[in-house]
Design a protein around this motif. Structure first.
Motif, PDB file in Angstrom:
ATOM      1  N   SER A 131      -7.353   4.989  20.913  1.00 37.57           N
ATOM      2  CA  SER A 131      -8.604   5.032  20.191  1.00 37.57           C
ATOM      3  C   SER A 131      -9.285   6.006  19.915  1.00 37.57           C
ATOM      4  O   SER A 131      -9.615   5.919  18.217  1.00 37.57           O
ATOM      5  CB  SER A 131      -9.216   3.638  20.883  1.00 37.57           C
ATOM      6  OG  SER A 131      -8.552   2.918  21.643  1.00 37.57           O
ATOM      7  N   THR A 132      -9.509   6.993  20.884  1.00 34.73           N
ATOM      8  CA  THR A 132     -10.051   7.882  20.178  1.00 34.73           C
ATOM      9  C   THR A 132      -9.984   8.388  18.887  1.00 34.73           C
ATOM     10  O   THR A 132     -10.269   8.940  18.316  1.00 34.73           O
ATOM     11  CB  THR A 132     -10.530   8.454  21.154  1.00 34.73           C
ATOM     12  OG1 THR A 132     -11.277   8.105  22.550  1.00 34.73           O
ATOM     13  CG2 THR A 132     -11.850   9.749  21.261  1.00 34.73           C
ATOM     14  N   ALA A 133      -8.572   9.004  19.023  1.00 34.05           N
ATOM     15  CA  ALA A 133      -7.831  10.061  17.969  1.00 34.05           C
ATOM     16  C   ALA A 133      -7.776   8.908  16.585  1.00 34.05           C
ATOM     17  O   ALA A 133      -7.726   9.245  15.997  1.00 34.05           O
ATOM     18  CB  ALA A 133      -6.699  10.666  18.747  1.00 34.05           C
ATOM     19  N   GLY A 134      -7.445   7.559  17.356  1.00 34.16           N
ATOM     20  CA  GLY A 134      -7.148   7.090  15.982  1.00 34.16           C
ATOM     21  C   GLY A 134      -8.545   6.360  15.382  1.00 34.16           C
ATOM     22  O   GLY A 134      -8.088   6.475  13.828  1.00 34.16           O
ATOM     23  N   MET A 135      -9.021   6.151  16.071  1.00 35.19           N
ATOM     24  CA  MET A 135      -9.972   5.702  15.442  1.00 35.19           C
ATOM     25  C   MET A 135     -11.211   7.098  13.976  1.00 35.19           C
ATOM     26  O   MET A 135     -11.905   6.437  13.463  1.00 35.19           O
ATOM     27  CB  MET A 135     -11.693   5.025  15.475  1.00 35.19           C
ATOM     28  CG  MET A 135     -12.627   6.267  17.246  1.00 35.19           C
ATOM     29  SD  MET A 135     -13.630   4.809  17.642  1.00 35.19           S
ATOM     30  CE  MET A 135     -12.231   3.813  19.027  1.00 35.19           C
ATOM     31  N   GLN A 136     -10.550   8.051  14.330  1.00 37.91           N
ATOM     32  CA  GLN A 136     -11.254   9.496  13.719  1.00 37.91           C
ATOM     33  C   GLN A 136     -10.105   9.430  12.269  1.00 37.91           C
ATOM     34  O   GLN A 136     -11.353   9.698  11.343  1.00 37.91           O
ATOM     35  CB  GLN A 136     -11.590  10.439  14.740  1.00 37.91           C
ATOM     36  CG  GLN A 136     -11.748  11.859  13.981  1.00 37.91           C
ATOM     37  CD  GLN A 136     -12.801  11.924  14.106  1.00 37.91           C
ATOM     38  OE1 GLN A 136     -14.029  11.258  14.144  1.00 37.91           O
ATOM     39  NE2 GLN A 136     -13.848  11.871  12.554  1.00 37.91           N
ATOM     40  N   GLY A 178     -16.902   4.018  24.189  1.00 40.52           N
ATOM     41  CA  GLY A 178     -17.586   3.165  23.532  1.00 40.52           C
ATOM     42  C   GLY A 178     -17.779   1.388  23.783  1.00 40.52           C
ATOM     43  O   GLY A 178     -18.793   1.016  24.400  1.00 40.52           O
ATOM     44  N   SER A 179     -16.841   0.944  24.497  1.00 35.29           N
ATOM     45  CA  SER A 179     -16.666  -0.080  24.627  1.00 35.29           C
ATOM     46  C   SER A 179     -17.106  -0.490  25.716  1.00 35.29           C
ATOM     47  O   SER A 179     -17.691  -1.777  26.534  1.00 35.29           O
ATOM     48  CB  SER A 179     -14.973  -0.786  24.519  1.00 35.29           C
ATOM     49  OG  SER A 179     -14.494   0.087  25.208  1.00 35.29           O
ATOM     50  N   ALA A 180     -17.234   0.967  26.781  1.00 36.57           N
ATOM     51  CA  ALA A 180     -18.231   0.358  28.260  1.00 36.57           C
ATOM     52  C   ALA A 180     -19.391   0.141  27.855  1.00 36.57           C
ATOM     53  O   ALA A 180     -19.318  -0.576  28.755  1.00 36.57           O
ATOM     54  CB  ALA A 180     -18.071   1.549  28.687  1.00 36.57           C
ATOM     55  N   PRO A 201     -14.168  15.503  30.435  1.00 34.91           N
ATOM     56  CA  PRO A 201     -16.359  15.671  29.587  1.00 34.91           C
ATOM     57  C   PRO A 201     -16.505  14.389  29.623  1.00 34.91           C
ATOM     58  O   PRO A 201     -18.179  14.534  30.067  1.00 34.91           O
ATOM     59  CB  PRO A 201     -15.408  16.285  28.095  1.00 34.91           C
ATOM     60  CG  PRO A 201     -13.986  16.400  28.243  1.00 34.91           C
ATOM     61  CD  PRO A 201     -13.324  15.911  29.425  1.00 34.91           C
ATOM     62  N   ARG A 202     -15.984  13.039  29.484  1.00 37.01           N
ATOM     63  CA  ARG A 202     -17.017  11.990  29.146  1.00 37.01           C
ATOM     64  C   ARG A 202     -17.539  11.186  30.373  1.00 37.01           C
ATOM     65  O   ARG A 202     -18.208  11.401  30.763  1.00 37.01           O
ATOM     66  CB  ARG A 202     -15.796  10.732  28.699  1.00 37.01           C
ATOM     67  CG  ARG A 202     -15.594  11.422  27.347  1.00 37.01           C
ATOM     68  CD  ARG A 202     -14.489  10.023  26.697  1.00 37.01           C
ATOM     69  NE  ARG A 202     -14.386  10.181  25.131  1.00 37.01           N
ATOM     70  CZ  ARG A 202     -14.289   8.845  24.683  1.00 37.01           C
ATOM     71  NH1 ARG A 202     -14.494   7.622  25.100  1.00 37.01           N
ATOM     72  NH2 ARG A 202     -14.049   9.493  23.210  1.00 37.01           N
ATOM     73  N   LEU A 203     -16.561  11.744  32.324  1.00 40.21           N
ATOM     74  CA  LEU A 203     -17.022  11.570  33.124  1.00 40.21           C
ATOM     75  C   LEU A 203     -18.375  12.253  33.141  1.00 40.21           C
ATOM     76  O   LEU A 203     -19.451  11.780  33.787  1.00 40.21           O
ATOM     77  CB  LEU A 203     -15.962  11.847  33.769  1.00 40.21           C
ATOM     78  CG  LEU A 203     -15.945  11.349  35.339  1.00 40.21           C
ATOM     79  CD1 LEU A 203     -14.501  10.932  36.247  1.00 40.21           C
ATOM     80  CD2 LEU A 203     -16.849  12.694  36.458  1.00 40.21           C
TER      81      LEU A 203
HETATM   82  C1  DP6 Z   1      -9.920  -1.385  19.344  1.00 40.73           C
HETATM   83  O1  DP6 Z   1     -14.763   2.785  23.299  1.00 40.73           O
HETATM   84  O2  DP6 Z   1     -11.778   2.391  23.583  1.00 40.73           O
HETATM   85  O3  DP6 Z   1     -10.256  -2.197  21.643  1.00 40.73           O
HETATM   86  O4  DP6 Z   1     -15.454   5.126  22.343  1.00 40.73           O
HETATM   87  O5  DP6 Z   1     -13.841   6.285  21.690  1.00 40.73           O
HETATM   88  O6  DP6 Z   1     -13.756   5.856  24.440  1.00 40.73           O
HETATM   89  P1  DP6 Z   1     -13.812   5.053  22.491  1.00 40.73           P
HETATM   90  O7  DP6 Z   1     -12.758   4.434  22.002  1.00 40.73           O
HETATM   91  P2  DP6 Z   1     -12.953   2.802  22.762  1.00 40.73           P
HETATM   92  O8  DP6 Z   1     -11.999   1.451  21.582  1.00 40.73           O
HETATM   93  C2  DP6 Z   1     -12.540   0.425  21.562  1.00 40.73           C
HETATM   94  C3  DP6 Z   1     -11.717  -0.345  20.173  1.00 40.73           C
HETATM   95  C4  DP6 Z   1     -11.458  -1.501  20.202  1.00 40.73           C
HETATM   96  C5  DP6 Z   1     -12.000  -2.748  19.414  1.00 40.73           C
HETATM   97  C6  DP6 Z   1     -13.259  -2.642  20.795  1.00 40.73           C
HETATM   98  O9  DP6 Z   1     -13.434  -2.941  21.462  1.00 40.73           O
HETATM   99  O10 DP6 Z   1     -14.305  -3.366  19.852  1.00 40.73           O
END
Ligand code: DP6
Length: 392
Positions: A203-208, A149-151, A69-71
């Motif tokens: 990261s995606t699941a963790g931050m949620q 996000g970090s991209a 989905p993200r691609l």
């Molecule tokens: C800890 O960008 O991998 O690296 O947006 O869900 O794809 P999604 O997450 P991602 O999260 C990176 C988190 C981190 C901190 C950072 O790079 O700022």
């Protein structure tokens, strides 16, 4: 057919938590340093042809699912911009048809297994290549954000801020360059690769889960990060390593504290990461100032910021603290590192209880530029037939 390369970035003020999961809108702004592509980069070739019968994707030579989905979101956004651009210009006589199927091949110049963040470079590279292919120019960090996000921060070189933005549609959640890679010529980065294990919680699941359960994360996003961002910008602007290094360590530590405050808790650091943290503090205490600063993302690898005049000594400290088990000559990779002999007092104060083979290798790099177009057609990852050149 177009080929681009894109860099990895490492945040010094971390992004952790989304306010909108579909649009990938963060709860706080973040700030990162783009690493040099000579050491860490993704290369992506994108091709479109009326002869292709389906969209296809190859990751490091292996065919992969193009339906992610993200691609698909990145592809949709680039095509939307292309359509918009074409609608407005009459001289676009023979544009590449947006209905052609596409082939994409992508490769990293570093082992994916090393646990170094590759999705940021991967999506930044994909968006750069697609944008070139369809003739889209201008603001692309918003498109890359749809991949990861970090991209969005990997769309620029040097020192980069991702502004959280206020709008619900995310149009103002963009990355911009705070200072170019040439701004702080002495700044160096050492990546201490400690583990090839896949991370436990992505990261995606963790931050949620953190957003849902951690009161510390809420406080961090609302109060701590806005203050720290302003401070960090000043330290970077003034090339103040003492301030930059301290704040980098504090922000990494607070990110991992929010992981511990998440319920159930998330552990990204391991014993070895904690060893490295303690080592860095002993080293700084010995010198009486901040000579090295660590930061950790969602995994146990350490990224160390330091200045060029400290690299050789600190690398020797790491070598003594984590004597390489095998492959001694490959222990230090990337930019050359001079040799250093350590004074007895430093050894006694800093190198305590060596752990054999714990650090697999050190990658020496520095801040670098944003995505690049590769002019040389021999560098395309796809052949004239649209299939990978070095298929696994
Ligand atoms: C800890 O960008 O991998 O690296 O947006 O869900 O794809 P999604 O997450 P991602 O999260 C990176 C988190 C981190 C901190 C950072 O790079 O700022």
């Amino acid at each position: 057919m177009v080929t681009c390369t894109a860099p990895v970035n490492i945040a010094v003020i971390k992004y952790w938590g989304k306010r909108d999961n579909d649009l990938i809108l963060p709860i706080n702004s973040s700030l990162s340093v783009t690493l040099h592509q000579d050491q860490l980069k993704t290369t992506t070739t994108a091709a479109a042809s009326r002869d292709f019968t389906e969209d296809r994707l190859w990751l490091n030579g292996e065919e992969a699912d193009v339906g992610h989905p993200r691609l698909q979101a990145c592809l949709r956004e680039v095509r939307r911009l292309a359509r918009k651009r074409r609608g407005g210009s009459a001289e676009d006589t023979a544009p590449l048809s947006l209905s052609y199927k596409i082939h994409i091949a992508t490769e990293n110049n570093f082992p994916t297994a090393a646990g170094l963040a590759s999705s940021a470079a991967g999506y930044a590279c994909l968006v750069s290549a697609l944008a070139r292919l369809y003739g889209v120019e201008g603001e692309l960090s918003e498109v890359a954000r749809h991949g990861s996000g970090s991209a969005c921060r990997s769309m620029w070189g040097g020192f980069v801020q991702w502004q959280r933005g206020e709008r619900p549609d995310g149009r103002d959640s963009l990355a911009h360059q705070v200072a170019p890679e040439t701004h702080w010529p002495e700044l160096r980065v050492l990546v201490l690769v400690v583990s090839g294990e896949k991370k436990q919680v992505g990261s995606t699941a963790g931050m949620q889960t953190s957003v849902d359960t951690s009161p510390l994360l809420k406080h961090r996003a609302e109060v701590v990060v806005p203050e720290r961002l302003a401070l960090m910008m000043r330290h970077i602007c003034e090339r103040d390593f003492e301030g930059f290094g301290q704040l980098t360590m504090q922000d990494s530590n607070q990110f991992h504290a929010t992981c511990l405050d998440t319920f159930p808790p998330i552990f990204y650091l391991n014993d070895l990461s904690r060893h490295i943290i303690a080592l860095a503090h002993r080293f700084n205490t010995h010198h009486g100032c901040t000579k090295v600063a660590y930061t950790f993302d969602a995994g146990p690898n350490a990224v160390i910021f330091t200045l060029a005049d400290t690299v050789a000594e600190f690398v020797e400290v790491v070598r003594r603290s984590f004597p390489p088990a095998t492959n001694g000559d490959q222990f230090v990779r990337g930019l050359p590192v001079g040799s250093a002999s350590l004074p007895e007092e430093l050894l006694a104060a800093v190198v305590t209880e060596p752990v054999l083979g714990a650090v697999r290798y050190i990658l020496h790099t520095k801040p670098g530029p944003g995505p690049q177009l590769v002019d040389d057609p021999s560098q395309h990852l796809l052949g004239a037939d649209g299939l990978p050149r070095h298929c696994a």
